[in-house]
Structure formats: structure tokens, C-alpha cells
Scaffold this active site. Sequence first.
Site, PDB file in Angstrom:
ATOM      1  N   ILE A 157     -12.340   8.447  11.999  1.00 55.27           N
ATOM      2  CA  ILE A 157     -13.395   9.477  12.036  1.00 55.27           C
ATOM      3  C   ILE A 157     -13.161  10.498  10.919  1.00 55.27           C
ATOM      4  CG2 ILE A 157     -14.535  11.258  13.439  1.00 55.27           C
ATOM      5  CD1 ILE A 157     -13.654   9.684  15.939  1.00 55.27           C
ATOM      6  N   TYR A 186      -1.562  11.096  28.539  1.00 54.59           N
ATOM      7  CA  TYR A 186      -2.374  11.301  27.326  1.00 54.59           C
ATOM      8  C   TYR A 186      -3.570  12.194  27.646  1.00 54.59           C
ATOM      9  CZ  TYR A 186      -5.885  10.270  23.768  1.00 54.59           C
ATOM     10  OH  TYR A 186      -6.855  10.385  22.820  1.00 54.59           O
ATOM     11  N   LYS A 233      -4.386  15.952  25.956  1.00 54.24           N
ATOM     12  CA  LYS A 233      -5.609  16.415  25.286  1.00 54.24           C
ATOM     13  C   LYS A 233      -6.231  17.589  26.044  1.00 54.24           C
ATOM     14  CE  LYS A 233      -7.020  15.050  21.985  1.00 54.24           C
ATOM     15  NZ  LYS A 233      -6.646  15.360  20.573  1.00 54.24           N
TER      16      LYS A 233
END
Length: 321
Positions: free
Chosen positions: A12, A149, A153
Site C-alpha cells: 500500500i 496482533y 494494532k
Amino acid sequence: MKVLVTGGAGFIGSHLTEALIKKEHRVEILDNLSTGRYENVADLEGNPNFQLIVGNILNETLVDKLVERTDIVFHLAAAVGVELIIKKPFESLTTNIRGSEIVLEMAHRYRKKVIITSTSEIYGKNTNVPLKEDEDRILGSPLKSRWSYSTSKAVDEILAYVYCKEKGVPTVIARLFNTVGPRQTGAYGMVMPRFVSQALKNEPITVYGSGKQSRCFLYVNDAVNALMGLSEHKNAIGEAFNIGSQEEITIESLAKKVIELTGSESKIEYIPYDKAYEQGFEDMERRVPDITKINTLIGFKPQINLEGIIKSVINYCKDKK
Ligand code: UDP
């Protein structure tokens, strides 16, 4: 403007960097070329508005210097991909939590704006459709890598949020749902590049679990436009936004569609999760974003449908061969 893109050589990040340069911004990217690849940005070398800095997001001195001389930071440097996270949970956690903390510390020091990229993984096993930004997070044990995980985040989001609310750092949280397109690698588990490259080689298409789990895939250029749109809107500051497509497809149907569009002779091979990932692995059954919030603020709407996306990935994989 001067823009710093961390993770700018990634999938990205490299598309975002290109789009920013097209808009005449001066872009520096910081990337350790771990999951990012030099070839993703090789075409930009020599452009006076582009500079690649090979280095680690955990290098505080370096991040300090780069944030000081920029106007805005797009923070994309992170450990991504379910397989990578399961294989290297410690490194993933450190990169994600400490990396974001360093970026935000420096942004606070120099009063710079930060667009933090997060993930739909933070919703965990919540299968409400569609998922709104204030939806509950439903997680399994923190001892399972996938949920740690998700938590890493979420910690990034909390850090970005409190730096904004308490310390006045202008931050925006962008929650990316499944994003696909050219340059995405299948090496860390992502389904789209995997299926397309398997189909092009007439190899079995590896569908994990029953294949009845579904996802919505957004084209990378749409994601990039969303990120840039949010960065330019003052009312995005201090807020979190879903970025994704609402065109839902089961993974089994995706496999069939890829076979059809490639004209492949591949057959589907069903692989149990325990074998594909690890014992006790839990998948998300559905994940559809509510995109009302970003649509209302900046008029975001995906421009490319799933068929167009798959075709573009096929063309990219064919060109690479
Ligand atoms: N998946 C699959 N075969 C593969 C890779 C992934 O069936 O070779 C499945 C995976 O288990 C998940 C979906 O495809 O249900 C999307 O996986 P991906 O890793 O791309 O994204 P995420 O799990 O983060 O949505």
C-alpha cells in the site's frame, strides 16, 4: 508538502507514495525492506521529489530526524499478514507497538500530523454486518498470535487517540479492511495474490477451512484515495474511519472466480486451519465494513469492483513472469 511515508516500499505504501508524488508532494519513505521491496519503488528513483531511506522504524534517532523535517506522516510500517504474525509474533508486536509509539512521540515533539493505519483485525470475531467504527472488539486468548496482533494494532489506535486528545497531536486513524492489488505478495498469507499465482501455474488453489468464510476486497488505489482524502480533511482529526469495500464474497467463491477469470485448470484443495496456520487457529467468519462515516466526510466510494480487481492482479502477475 513534505510527506513521510513509513513502510513506503510496501504494497500500500508504494501506491500511496506514487499518488502523493503525482500531487507534487515531496515524499521521503522509511522502509527496512523486510516485507517491503525495493522494486516497488524502483521506478521512482531519480525523481527529485522522492527519497528512499532504508532503515528501521525502531531507530529513534532516525525517526526523530525524519519527522522533524516533514509536514505530515503516513505511518504504514508494520508487521502484516496473518502467516507472518504467527511465525514471528515477538517481532510483530514490537514493530507495531513500539514503532507507532516512536512515530507518535516524534510527531508530538515536532507538532506534526500523523495518519495511523490500523486494520479490521481489531474487530476480532465480531461478525455484525456491517461493522461500524464504534463496534465491540471480540477477541480470543491473547496467547494466540492472531489476537495479540489485533491487540497490538488496537494499542496503536489508543496511542494515536490519546496523543490527539491529551497532547494535541493531530492524528487520524484509518482502519483498512482487506486491501488488494498489484504488488501485494502472497508470501505472508494474503489470499488474493496466492490464488491468482496458483491459478496461473495450474496448481491447486489452497482454500483454508470450509471456504465459507467471507471477505470484502478493496482495490489499493481506492484505499490510497481514502487515506489522502482523510489526511486533507480537518474534521478527520481525532477520529477513526473504516476503509473497505462492501462487495462480499466467500473464499470458496473467490477461488472459483479466479479459476474462471484466469481460464485455469486448477482444482480447489481444502486445507484445515490447523495445518494452514497453527493448532487452534481461529478465523473471522465475515468482515464487512460500514463505510458511512468516511463516505459522509470525504465522499469515499470504491471505484473498482471485484472482477476488475481480480483482472488487474492477474495482469500484474502475468507481467511479472
Ligand atoms: N486464505 C485461504 N487460502 C490462502 C490464504 C488465505 O483460504 O492461501 C483465507 C484465510 O484463511 C482467510 C481469507 O482467505 O479466511 C483471507 O485471508 P487473508 O490472509 O488474505 O486476510 P485476512 O485473514 O486478514 O482477512
